[in-house]
Each structure stands twice: as structure tokens, then as C-alpha cells.
Scaffold this motif. Structure first.
Motif, PDB file in Angstrom:
ATOM      1  N   ILE A   9      40.901  45.559 -72.187  1.00 10.17           N
ATOM      2  CA  ILE A   9      39.547  45.521 -72.729  1.00 10.17           C
ATOM      3  C   ILE A   9      38.885  44.254 -72.210  1.00 10.17           C
ATOM      4  O   ILE A   9      39.297  43.146 -72.568  1.00 10.17           O
ATOM      5  N   LEU A  10      37.902  44.400 -71.364  1.00 12.52           N
ATOM      6  CA  LEU A  10      37.240  43.215 -70.825  1.00 12.52           C
ATOM      7  C   LEU A  10      36.551  42.454 -71.957  1.00 12.52           C
ATOM      8  O   LEU A  10      35.996  43.072 -72.882  1.00 12.52           O
ATOM      9  N   PRO A  11      36.527  41.118 -71.890  1.00 13.53           N
ATOM     10  CA  PRO A  11      35.927  40.316 -72.972  1.00 13.53           C
ATOM     11  C   PRO A  11      34.409  40.222 -72.833  1.00 13.53           C
ATOM     12  O   PRO A  11      33.832  39.139 -72.685  1.00 13.53           O
ATOM     13  N   ILE A  12      33.762  41.370 -72.896  1.00 14.57           N
ATOM     14  CA  ILE A  12      32.322  41.439 -72.617  1.00 14.57           C
ATOM     15  C   ILE A  12      31.507  41.849 -73.839  1.00 14.57           C
ATOM     16  O   ILE A  12      30.279  41.878 -73.773  1.00 14.57           O
ATOM     17  N   HIS A  13      32.168  42.164 -74.941  1.00 17.25           N
ATOM     18  CA  HIS A  13      31.477  42.731 -76.092  1.00 17.25           C
ATOM     19  C   HIS A  13      31.207  41.669 -77.157  1.00 17.25           C
ATOM     20  O   HIS A  13      32.114  40.937 -77.558  1.00 17.25           O
ATOM     21  N   ARG A  14      29.966  41.598 -77.622  1.00 23.22           N
ATOM     22  CA  ARG A  14      29.683  40.755 -78.785  1.00 23.22           C
ATOM     23  C   ARG A  14      30.466  41.308 -79.975  1.00 23.22           C
ATOM     24  O   ARG A  14      30.433  42.506 -80.252  1.00 23.22           O
ATOM     25  N   TRP A  15      31.179  40.429 -80.646  1.00 20.48           N
ATOM     26  CA  TRP A  15      32.121  40.883 -81.653  1.00 20.48           C
ATOM     27  C   TRP A  15      31.476  41.705 -82.775  1.00 20.48           C
ATOM     28  O   TRP A  15      31.962  42.787 -83.104  1.00 20.48           O
ATOM     29  N   PRO A  16      30.383  41.254 -83.377  1.00 24.34           N
ATOM     30  CA  PRO A  16      29.822  42.039 -84.496  1.00 24.34           C
ATOM     31  C   PRO A  16      29.229  43.371 -84.048  1.00 24.34           C
ATOM     32  O   PRO A  16      29.129  44.298 -84.857  1.00 24.34           O
ATOM     33  N   GLU A  17      28.846  43.481 -82.786  1.00 25.41           N
ATOM     34  CA  GLU A  17      28.155  44.683 -82.333  1.00 25.41           C
ATOM     35  C   GLU A  17      29.122  45.769 -81.874  1.00 25.41           C
ATOM     36  O   GLU A  17      28.954  46.939 -82.205  1.00 25.41           O
ATOM     37  N   GLN A  18      30.131  45.390 -81.091  1.00 28.21           N
ATOM     38  CA  GLN A  18      31.031  46.400 -80.527  1.00 28.21           C
ATOM     39  C   GLN A  18      32.459  45.903 -80.388  1.00 28.21           C
ATOM     40  O   GLN A  18      33.391  46.709 -80.352  1.00 28.21           O
ATOM     41  N   GLY A  19      32.639  44.597 -80.318  1.00 31.55           N
ATOM     42  CA  GLY A  19      33.947  44.047 -80.026  1.00 31.55           C
ATOM     43  C   GLY A  19      35.034  44.509 -80.979  1.00 31.55           C
ATOM     44  O   GLY A  19      36.073  45.043 -80.555  1.00 31.55           O
ATOM     45  N   ARG A  20      34.824  44.314 -82.260  1.00 35.72           N
ATOM     46  CA  ARG A  20      35.838  44.693 -83.248  1.00 35.72           C
ATOM     47  C   ARG A  20      36.177  46.180 -83.129  1.00 35.72           C
ATOM     48  O   ARG A  20      37.348  46.579 -83.152  1.00 35.72           O
ATOM     49  N   GLU A  21      35.159  46.996 -82.990  1.00 32.10           N
ATOM     50  CA  GLU A  21      35.356  48.448 -82.934  1.00 32.10           C
ATOM     51  C   GLU A  21      36.205  48.856 -81.733  1.00 32.10           C
ATOM     52  O   GLU A  21      37.085  49.730 -81.845  1.00 32.10           O
ATOM     53  N   VAL A  22      35.983  48.233 -80.580  1.00 31.44           N
ATOM     54  CA  VAL A  22      36.710  48.609 -79.368  1.00 31.44           C
ATOM     55  C   VAL A  22      38.194  48.301 -79.515  1.00 31.44           C
ATOM     56  O   VAL A  22      39.058  49.126 -79.160  1.00 31.44           O
ATOM     57  N   TRP A  23      38.520  47.139 -80.061  1.00 32.31           N
ATOM     58  CA  TRP A  23      39.925  46.769 -80.220  1.00 32.31           C
ATOM     59  C   TRP A  23      40.602  47.606 -81.297  1.00 32.31           C
ATOM     60  O   TRP A  23      41.752  48.035 -81.139  1.00 32.31           O
ATOM     61  N   GLN A  24      39.909  47.854 -82.377  1.00 35.77           N
ATOM     62  CA  GLN A  24      40.495  48.688 -83.428  1.00 35.77           C
ATOM     63  C   GLN A  24      40.712  50.119 -82.932  1.00 35.77           C
ATOM     64  O   GLN A  24      41.718  50.752 -83.268  1.00 35.77           O
ATOM     65  N   ARG A  25      39.801  50.614 -82.121  1.00 33.15           N
ATOM     66  CA  ARG A  25      39.953  51.964 -81.595  1.00 33.15           C
ATOM     67  C   ARG A  25      41.167  52.062 -80.666  1.00 33.15           C
ATOM     68  O   ARG A  25      41.870  53.079 -80.664  1.00 33.15           O
ATOM     69  N   ALA A  26      41.423  51.007 -79.897  1.00 33.76           N
ATOM     70  CA  ALA A  26      42.596  50.999 -79.026  1.00 33.76           C
ATOM     71  C   ALA A  26      43.874  51.161 -79.840  1.00 33.76           C
ATOM     72  O   ALA A  26      44.817  51.850 -79.414  1.00 33.76           O
ATOM     73  N   GLU A  27      43.912  50.543 -81.000  1.00 34.35           N
ATOM     74  CA  GLU A  27      45.070  50.703 -81.882  1.00 34.35           C
ATOM     75  C   GLU A  27      45.107  52.110 -82.468  1.00 34.35           C
ATOM     76  O   GLU A  27      46.169  52.753 -82.516  1.00 34.35           O
ATOM     77  N   GLU A  28      43.969  52.614 -82.904  1.00 30.78           N
ATOM     78  CA  GLU A  28      43.912  53.922 -83.560  1.00 30.78           C
ATOM     79  C   GLU A  28      44.400  55.053 -82.654  1.00 30.78           C
ATOM     80  O   GLU A  28      45.062  55.991 -83.117  1.00 30.78           O
ATOM     81  N   ILE A  29      44.069  54.977 -81.361  1.00 31.30           N
ATOM     82  CA  ILE A  29      44.439  56.087 -80.477  1.00 31.30           C
ATOM     83  C   ILE A  29      45.821  55.898 -79.866  1.00 31.30           C
ATOM     84  O   ILE A  29      46.258  56.727 -79.067  1.00 31.30           O
ATOM     85  N   GLY A  30      46.516  54.820 -80.239  1.00 29.95           N
ATOM     86  CA  GLY A  30      47.941  54.748 -79.957  1.00 29.95           C
ATOM     87  C   GLY A  30      48.390  53.958 -78.753  1.00 29.95           C
ATOM     88  O   GLY A  30      49.556  54.088 -78.339  1.00 29.95           O
ATOM     89  N   PHE A  31      47.541  53.124 -78.158  1.00 28.33           N
ATOM     90  CA  PHE A  31      48.004  52.309 -77.048  1.00 28.33           C
ATOM     91  C   PHE A  31      49.126  51.370 -77.493  1.00 28.33           C
ATOM     92  O   PHE A  31      49.105  50.843 -78.611  1.00 28.33           O
ATOM     93  N   HIS A  32      50.086  51.161 -76.599  1.00 24.46           N
ATOM     94  CA  HIS A  32      51.164  50.210 -76.875  1.00 24.46           C
ATOM     95  C   HIS A  32      50.625  48.793 -76.983  1.00 24.46           C
ATOM     96  O   HIS A  32      50.988  48.039 -77.897  1.00 24.46           O
ATOM     97  N   ALA A  33      49.746  48.415 -76.054  1.00 22.78           N
ATOM     98  CA  ALA A  33      49.187  47.062 -76.029  1.00 22.78           C
ATOM     99  C   ALA A  33      47.748  47.122 -75.561  1.00 22.78           C
ATOM    100  O   ALA A  33      47.339  48.046 -74.848  1.00 22.78           O
TER     101      ALA A  33
END
Length: 300
Positions: A9-33
Motif C-alpha cells: 500500500i503506497l503511503p499516499i493516502h490521507r489517513w482520515p480520508e482513505q488511509g485507515r480504510e485501505v489498510w483495514q480492507r487489506a486485513e479484511e480480505i485476507g492478505f498475509h501482510a
């Protein structure tokens, strides 16, 4: 071992706008890391938003529970082992022991001159890397370290309580040349490659796989030289930099075919970039998520 599928996940997302959601989604869909780049800026993103890797990973650690987190990759270009060790120990503590440090020798991009120095030659990058990694290893495993090197010095550097992961958090060492592969063999828990950069423009997928096979064989030989079992190291392929480019992300079938051919070469983890519109990582988000959720079972 089943193939591990991870993402960058490139560090390009403002955290309150999209950042948190992108990282949480990576966990939700099952990526190892989920990894991020550790650069001050990078290629075509230079004039666009780009945030620091360690703060981004800290926020991701606070917003997730299970997914591993890390850098692909950190380098000595603007890092010092003493300060990096302190940040890593803190991040490992905050994440509950979920951090992997991807680390490489660095390149000649923007990071190389951002602090005002001339870009290092390939030989100096290799020399610095050969000193950086063993010192960082000591700093993450010993309570107090004093070492005076040609490039890096530590004077009674203290790192109590150390990492949550023992004896320290794992290193994923990026390397293709003989000196880097020896560092991976001695200090790595994993090895990272993007393939042969000389084949990216005009090579073929078949030539790329042959080059990767050669790199892997040289890693095995480097392990044998020091009496280490090469099977102890995970082998990680960071995709999008081989002649295949983003072709494997066009469909689930295309990815399964690509990944299967690389599993045959001994790779245990494949990393794909989260979609970024209007960039070299512009892929269909729906296909990306289908690959994440469907491909691992087909490759088990």
C-alpha cells in the motif's frame, strides 16, 4: 507450505480520508501482510502526497489486529541504524509483534540526494549496506551496543526492552548481487527480489523466470557457504517489475498462472500492489480483491 499473498500500500493516502480504510480492507480480505515503501518520494509520485513509512505503519498497527506489517524496503539512503532500531522496536511493540523489516541497499533515486549528499556509487551502497545490516541486527538483539564502523557508529546505544518478536523482528533482505545475497543468507529470515531489472523493458517472462531461478540458486549457495539450511528463508517476489508488469492482475486465472510458475521456482510469498488510479499500479479494484480472496485457495 501454501503460498502467502501480500500487498503493498503506497503511503499516499490521507489517513482520515482513505488511509485507515485501505489498510483495514487489506486485513479484511485476507492478505498475509501489508507493506509500504520507505522513501522520501518515489518516481512519478514525487509531486503528489507521500507520507512517512514508520508513522503510516504505526497508524496501520493501531487500526488492524492480525495482518503483518512492514517495509518493502527500507534502505541506508536516509536512515541510520541507531535511530531506525529505536523506531522499529517501538513499532513492533505497538503492533504486538507483527512487523517485518524489508531492507535493501537503496538506489540512485530522489532519496539518494535529498539530504544534500552526492549519490553514492553502487560500490559504496554495497559497502554501506554490508555495515548497516549487521549493526542493525545487533541493535535489535542487544540491550546496549557500541560499534565504530567506517560509515556508522553506535555509542552505548540502548534499546530496552527490545523487540516483542524474539530474538528480533524478522529481516526480509532485498538482494540480487553476491554481497547482498550473503547478507540475506546470514541475517535474513526472508529474501526479497523484484527480478532482473535489465529485463523489464525488453525481456520476456520466460527470461525473467530463468533470471529469478538463478538468483534463488545463488541464495541457496550463499546459505550453504555458512552452513545454513536455505529452506529456513522465505522467498518473496515483489511483482510489477518483471516483463509481466501488471498482466497477472488482469484476472484471477492470469494471476494463478503467474503465481504458480513462481511457486515452482521456490517463492513462498508474492506481493501485489494495491490499485492506484492513473499510475503504473492502475488495476481494476474488483479484480484485485477477487485475486486476494480466490487465488490463495487455488494455489494451496
Amino acid at each position: 507450505m501454501s503460498l502467502r499473498l501480500s500487498t503493498v500500500i503506497l503511503p499516499i493516502h490521507r489517513w482520515p480520508e482513505q488511509g485507515r480504510e485501505v489498510w483495514q480492507r487489506a486485513e479484511e480480505i485476507g492478505f498475509h501482510a501489508a507493506y509500504t515503501y520507505d522513501h522520501l518520494s518515489w518516481r512519478s509520485f514525487r509531486d503528489n502526497p507521500w507520507f512517512g513509512a514508520v508513522p503510516t505503519l504505526t497508524a496501520a498497527a493501531m487500526s488492524t489486529e492480525r495482518i503483518r506489517l512492514g517495509t518493502l524496503v527500507t534502505s541506508p539512503n536516509f536512515r541510520h541504524p541507531v535511530t531506525l532500531a529505536k523506531e522499529l522496536i517501538s513499532l513492533d511493540d505497538i503492533s504486538g509483534g507483527r512487523v517485518t523489516l524489508g531492507i535493501g541497499a537503496g538506489g540512485s533515486g530522489f532519496d539518494a540526494t535529498a539530504l544534500g549528499q552526492d549519490a553514492w556509487t553502487p560500490r559504496e551502497r554495497a559497502d554501506r549496506f554490508a555495515e548497516f545490516v549487521p549493526l542493525l541486527d545487533r541493535l535489535l538483539t542487544e540491550d546496549a551496543v557500541t560499534q565504530h564502523g567506517k560509515y556508522y557508529t553506535a555509542e552505548e546505544a540502548r534499546n530496552v526492552p527490545g523487540c516483542v518478536q524474539r530474538p528480533r523482528l524478522p529481516f526480509a533482505v532485498a538482494a540480487t548481487g553476491p554481497r547482498g545475497l550473503k547478507l540475506a543468507a546470514r541475517h535474513g529470515q526472508a529474501w526479497v527480489t523484484t527480478g532482473d531489472p535489465g529485463l523489464y523493458e525488453n525481456g520476456t517472462p520466460e527470461e525473467s523466470r530463468a533470471a529469478l531461478r538463478g538468483q534463488s540458486e545463488r541464495l541457496t549457495a550463499a546459505c550453504a557457504e555458512i552452513g545454513r539450511d536455505a529452506s529456513e528463508l522465505d522467498r518473496i517476489l515483489l511483482t510489477a517489475f518483471t516483463p509481466d508488469r501488471n498482466g497477472p492482475l488482469e484476472s484471477v486465472d492470469a494471476f494463478v498462472d503467474f503465481a504458480g510458475r513462481h511457486v515452482e521456482l521456490g517463492f513462498t510469498e508474492i506481493v501485489i500492489h494495491a490499485p492506484v488510479p492513473d499510475s503504473v499500479f492502475d488495476v481494476d479494484p474488483k479484480v484485485f480483491e477477487r485475486i486476494a480472496t480466490e487465488a490463495p485457495a487455488q494455489l494451496a
